[in-house]
Design a protein around this motif. Sequence first.
Motif, PDB file in Angstrom:
ATOM      1  N   ASP A  88      -9.070  -3.042   1.976  1.00 11.43           N
ATOM      2  CA  ASP A  88      -9.689  -1.796   1.495  1.00 11.43           C
ATOM      3  C   ASP A  88      -9.227  -0.606   2.327  1.00 11.43           C
ATOM      4  OD1 ASP A  88     -11.288  -3.068  -0.544  1.00 11.43           O
ATOM      5  OD2 ASP A  88     -12.564  -3.818   1.070  1.00 11.43           O
ATOM      6  N   ALA A  89      -7.922  -0.546   2.568  1.00  7.31           N
ATOM      7  CA  ALA A  89      -7.353   0.512   3.410  1.00  7.31           C
ATOM      8  C   ALA A  89      -6.527   1.474   2.565  1.00  7.31           C
ATOM      9  CB  ALA A  89      -6.496  -0.087   4.513  1.00  7.31           C
ATOM     10  N   GLU A  90      -6.298   2.667   3.118  1.00  7.49           N
ATOM     11  CA  GLU A  90      -5.528   3.694   2.431  1.00  7.49           C
ATOM     12  C   GLU A  90      -4.575   4.344   3.428  1.00  7.49           C
ATOM     13  OE1 GLU A  90      -6.399   7.551  -0.495  1.00  7.49           O
ATOM     14  OE2 GLU A  90      -8.036   6.362   0.332  1.00  7.49           O
ATOM     15  N   VAL A  91      -3.293   4.382   3.075  1.00  6.42           N
ATOM     16  CA  VAL A  91      -2.263   4.952   3.934  1.00  6.42           C
ATOM     17  C   VAL A  91      -1.631   6.116   3.174  1.00  6.42           C
ATOM     18  CG1 VAL A  91      -0.194   4.502   5.310  1.00  6.42           C
ATOM     19  CG2 VAL A  91      -1.839   2.656   4.895  1.00  6.42           C
ATOM     20  N   VAL A  92      -1.745   7.316   3.719  1.00  9.17           N
ATOM     21  CA  VAL A  92      -1.322   8.526   3.011  1.00  9.17           C
ATOM     22  C   VAL A  92      -0.278   9.269   3.851  1.00  9.17           C
ATOM     23  CG1 VAL A  92      -2.076  10.669   1.919  1.00  9.17           C
ATOM     24  CG2 VAL A  92      -3.637   8.704   2.013  1.00  9.17           C
ATOM     25  N   GLU A  93       0.851   9.614   3.208  1.00  4.78           N
ATOM     26  CA  GLU A  93       1.909  10.395   3.846  1.00  4.78           C
ATOM     27  C   GLU A  93       2.311   9.790   5.194  1.00  4.78           C
ATOM     28  OE1 GLU A  93       0.959  14.553   3.934  1.00  4.78           O
ATOM     29  OE2 GLU A  93       0.393  14.604   1.816  1.00  4.78           O
ATOM     30  N   GLY A  94       2.414   8.471   5.213  1.00  9.77           N
ATOM     31  CA  GLY A  94       2.811   7.769   6.426  1.00  9.77           C
ATOM     32  C   GLY A  94       4.286   7.402   6.407  1.00  9.77           C
ATOM     33  N   ALA A  95       4.803   6.996   7.559  1.00  8.09           N
ATOM     34  CA  ALA A  95       6.189   6.559   7.676  1.00  8.09           C
ATOM     35  C   ALA A  95       6.224   5.321   8.564  1.00  8.09           C
ATOM     36  CB  ALA A  95       7.049   7.671   8.255  1.00  8.09           C
ATOM     37  N   TRP A  96       6.728   4.210   7.994  1.00 13.60           N
ATOM     38  CA  TRP A  96       6.904   2.976   8.752  1.00 13.60           C
ATOM     39  C   TRP A  96       8.400   2.705   8.836  1.00 13.60           C
ATOM     40  CZ3 TRP A  96       2.945  -1.423   7.304  1.00 13.60           C
ATOM     41  CH2 TRP A  96       1.646  -0.908   7.349  1.00 13.60           C
ATOM     42  N   SER A  97       8.907   2.539  10.048  1.00 14.18           N
ATOM     43  CA  SER A  97      10.330   2.297  10.237  1.00 14.18           C
ATOM     44  C   SER A  97      10.526   1.166  11.244  1.00 14.18           C
ATOM     45  CB  SER A  97      11.020   3.574  10.743  1.00 14.18           C
ATOM     46  OG  SER A  97      12.404   3.346  10.961  1.00 14.18           O
ATOM     47  N   GLY A  98      11.300   0.155  10.829  1.00 15.79           N
ATOM     48  CA  GLY A  98      11.577  -0.969  11.728  1.00 15.79           C
ATOM     49  C   GLY A  98      10.325  -1.722  12.128  1.00 15.79           C
ATOM     50  N   VAL A  99       9.361  -1.810  11.229  1.00 13.86           N
ATOM     51  CA  VAL A  99       8.084  -2.452  11.537  1.00 13.86           C
ATOM     52  C   VAL A  99       8.151  -3.945  11.207  1.00 13.86           C
ATOM     53  CG1 VAL A  99       5.627  -2.565  10.917  1.00 13.86           C
ATOM     54  CG2 VAL A  99       6.752  -0.345  11.217  1.00 13.86           C
ATOM     55  N   GLU A 100       7.673  -4.768  12.120  1.00 18.27           N
ATOM     56  CA  GLU A 100       7.573  -6.208  11.913  1.00 18.27           C
ATOM     57  C   GLU A 100       6.188  -6.509  11.357  1.00 18.27           C
ATOM     58  OE1 GLU A 100       7.867  -9.879  11.343  1.00 18.27           O
ATOM     59  OE2 GLU A 100       9.629  -8.997  12.308  1.00 18.27           O
ATOM     60  N   ALA A 101       6.128  -6.837  10.057  1.00 15.53           N
ATOM     61  CA  ALA A 101       4.846  -7.082   9.401  1.00 15.53           C
ATOM     62  C   ALA A 101       4.827  -8.448   8.711  1.00 15.53           C
ATOM     63  CB  ALA A 101       4.547  -5.975   8.400  1.00 15.53           C
ATOM     64  N   SER A 102       5.579  -9.397   9.238  1.00 12.06           N
ATOM     65  CA  SER A 102       5.624 -10.721   8.626  1.00 12.06           C
ATOM     66  C   SER A 102       4.258 -11.396   8.743  1.00 12.06           C
ATOM     67  CB  SER A 102       6.701 -11.579   9.304  1.00 12.06           C
ATOM     68  OG  SER A 102       6.441 -11.700  10.693  1.00 12.06           O
ATOM     69  N   GLY A 103       3.905 -12.154   7.715  1.00 12.36           N
ATOM     70  CA  GLY A 103       2.637 -12.865   7.732  1.00 12.36           C
ATOM     71  C   GLY A 103       1.415 -11.983   7.571  1.00 12.36           C
ATOM     72  N   THR A 104       1.638 -10.715   7.286  1.00 10.57           N
ATOM     73  CA  THR A 104       0.526  -9.786   7.131  1.00 10.57           C
ATOM     74  C   THR A 104      -0.222 -10.044   5.819  1.00 10.57           C
ATOM     75  OG1 THR A 104       1.639  -8.078   8.413  1.00 10.57           O
ATOM     76  CG2 THR A 104      -0.071  -7.347   6.921  1.00 10.57           C
ATOM     77  N   GLU A 105      -1.520  -9.842   5.831  1.00 15.40           N
ATOM     78  CA  GLU A 105      -2.320  -9.934   4.608  1.00 15.40           C
ATOM     79  C   GLU A 105      -2.808  -8.549   4.240  1.00 15.40           C
ATOM     80  OE1 GLU A 105      -6.339 -12.054   2.751  1.00 15.40           O
ATOM     81  OE2 GLU A 105      -5.720 -12.487   4.814  1.00 15.40           O
ATOM     82  N   LEU A 106      -2.489  -8.104   3.036  1.00 10.41           N
ATOM     83  CA  LEU A 106      -2.954  -6.813   2.537  1.00 10.41           C
ATOM     84  C   LEU A 106      -3.731  -7.049   1.246  1.00 10.41           C
ATOM     85  CD1 LEU A 106       0.301  -6.374   3.576  1.00 10.41           C
ATOM     86  CD2 LEU A 106      -0.463  -4.020   3.329  1.00 10.41           C
ATOM     87  N   ARG A 107      -4.971  -6.610   1.243  1.00 11.06           N
ATOM     88  CA  ARG A 107      -5.826  -6.796   0.069  1.00 11.06           C
ATOM     89  C   ARG A 107      -6.504  -5.468  -0.260  1.00 11.06           C
ATOM     90  NH1 ARG A 107      -8.088 -11.201  -2.463  1.00 11.06           N
ATOM     91  NH2 ARG A 107      -7.121 -12.561  -0.903  1.00 11.06           N
ATOM     92  N   ARG A 108      -6.273  -5.005  -1.465  1.00 16.49           N
ATOM     93  CA  ARG A 108      -6.803  -3.716  -1.927  1.00 16.49           C
ATOM     94  C   ARG A 108      -6.388  -2.586  -0.967  1.00 16.49           C
ATOM     95  NH1 ARG A 108     -10.912  -7.298  -2.605  1.00 16.49           N
ATOM     96  NH2 ARG A 108     -11.978  -6.506  -0.736  1.00 16.49           N
ATOM     97  N   VAL A 109      -5.085  -2.446  -0.839  1.00 18.80           N
ATOM     98  CA  VAL A 109      -4.506  -1.415   0.033  1.00 18.80           C
ATOM     99  C   VAL A 109      -3.661  -0.479  -0.820  1.00 18.80           C
ATOM    100  CG1 VAL A 109      -2.998  -0.961   2.011  1.00 18.80           C
ATOM    101  CG2 VAL A 109      -4.488  -2.975   2.014  1.00 18.80           C
ATOM    102  N   GLU A 110      -3.758   0.820  -0.564  1.00 18.03           N
ATOM    103  CA  GLU A 110      -2.972   1.804  -1.305  1.00 18.03           C
ATOM    104  C   GLU A 110      -2.116   2.613  -0.337  1.00 18.03           C
ATOM    105  OE1 GLU A 110      -5.153   4.229  -3.984  1.00 18.03           O
ATOM    106  OE2 GLU A 110      -5.985   2.529  -5.123  1.00 18.03           O
ATOM    107  N   PHE A 111      -0.828   2.748  -0.698  1.00 13.34           N
ATOM    108  CA  PHE A 111       0.105   3.604   0.020  1.00 13.34           C
ATOM    109  C   PHE A 111       0.423   4.790  -0.886  1.00 13.34           C
ATOM    110  CE2 PHE A 111       0.702  -0.585   1.832  1.00 13.34           C
ATOM    111  CZ  PHE A 111       0.975  -0.377   3.179  1.00 13.34           C
ATOM    112  N   HIS A 112       0.203   5.997  -0.413  1.00 11.63           N
ATOM    113  CA  HIS A 112       0.486   7.198  -1.196  1.00 11.63           C
ATOM    114  C   HIS A 112       1.490   8.080  -0.443  1.00 11.63           C
ATOM    115  CE1 HIS A 112      -2.781   6.850  -4.252  1.00 11.63           C
ATOM    116  NE2 HIS A 112      -3.403   6.206  -3.287  1.00 11.63           N
ATOM    117  N   ASN A 113       2.587   8.421  -1.129  1.00 11.87           N
ATOM    118  CA  ASN A 113       3.578   9.341  -0.552  1.00 11.87           C
ATOM    119  C   ASN A 113       4.045   8.874   0.826  1.00 11.87           C
ATOM    120  OD1 ASN A 113       3.483  11.506  -2.683  1.00 11.87           O
ATOM    121  ND2 ASN A 113       1.340  11.563  -2.008  1.00 11.87           N
TER     122      ASN A 113
END
Length: 224
Positions: A88-113
């Motif tokens: 239940d997270a919201e990520v707005v106008e963010g920038a992820w670069s070279g991020v290690e996110a293996s095995g991550t669980e995302l449930r009801r997450v929104e990325f905007h712009n």
Amino acid sequence: MPRELTDLPFADLLEPAGAIAREGEYDCLRFDDAVLTAPDAAHTVFDQCAFRSVQVDGGSLRGARFTEAWLHGVRITGTDLADAAWMDAEVVEGAWSGVEASGTELRRVEFHNCKLDSVNFRGAALTKVRFVDCVLRHVDFGGATLNEVDFAGSEISALMVRDARLTKVDFRGRRHCASPKGSPPCAVRSSPRTNCSTSPRRSPRPSDCWSNRSRAATISAARG
């Protein structure tokens, strides 16, 4: 529409946050205009927290948990976010670069712009996740499970989905990849082992999901 800070149901409860510690637990805190260099914050819990104009460089948030978190203008570079949980997270106008996110669980997450460049989501589990008006470049979903994920208005290039399981994944609203003038638009390519269903309303068209004989699967410029 992405929400503003004042739209959050817990906005009136937020208090200014201090430093982030390993295995810390943070509830209803606001992180503003901070630069976190090589944080050691593995297994940290953020519950109903807001992050605004925060920069994270390197370090570890491995196994961290973000529940009802709101991130606006957050830049994450070269950080270990493997095995983290987002709900239940919201990520707005963010920038992820070279991020290690293996095995991550995302449930009801929104990325905007948002811009995601060279992000590793291998083996991740995404359920009801939206990428709205985002840019995804060299993002790896190899071996991941994607269920009810859409990319409305997003620009996608070099998206790896080798051995991934895709159910109700909708690429139809994506924008064409940025490519040299005269190059053809993007197309979805998946291995025969990939279960790709673009929408519950109809069977996928070749332009939505096509299989080739190679085990490697990418979203790349289609060849005529």
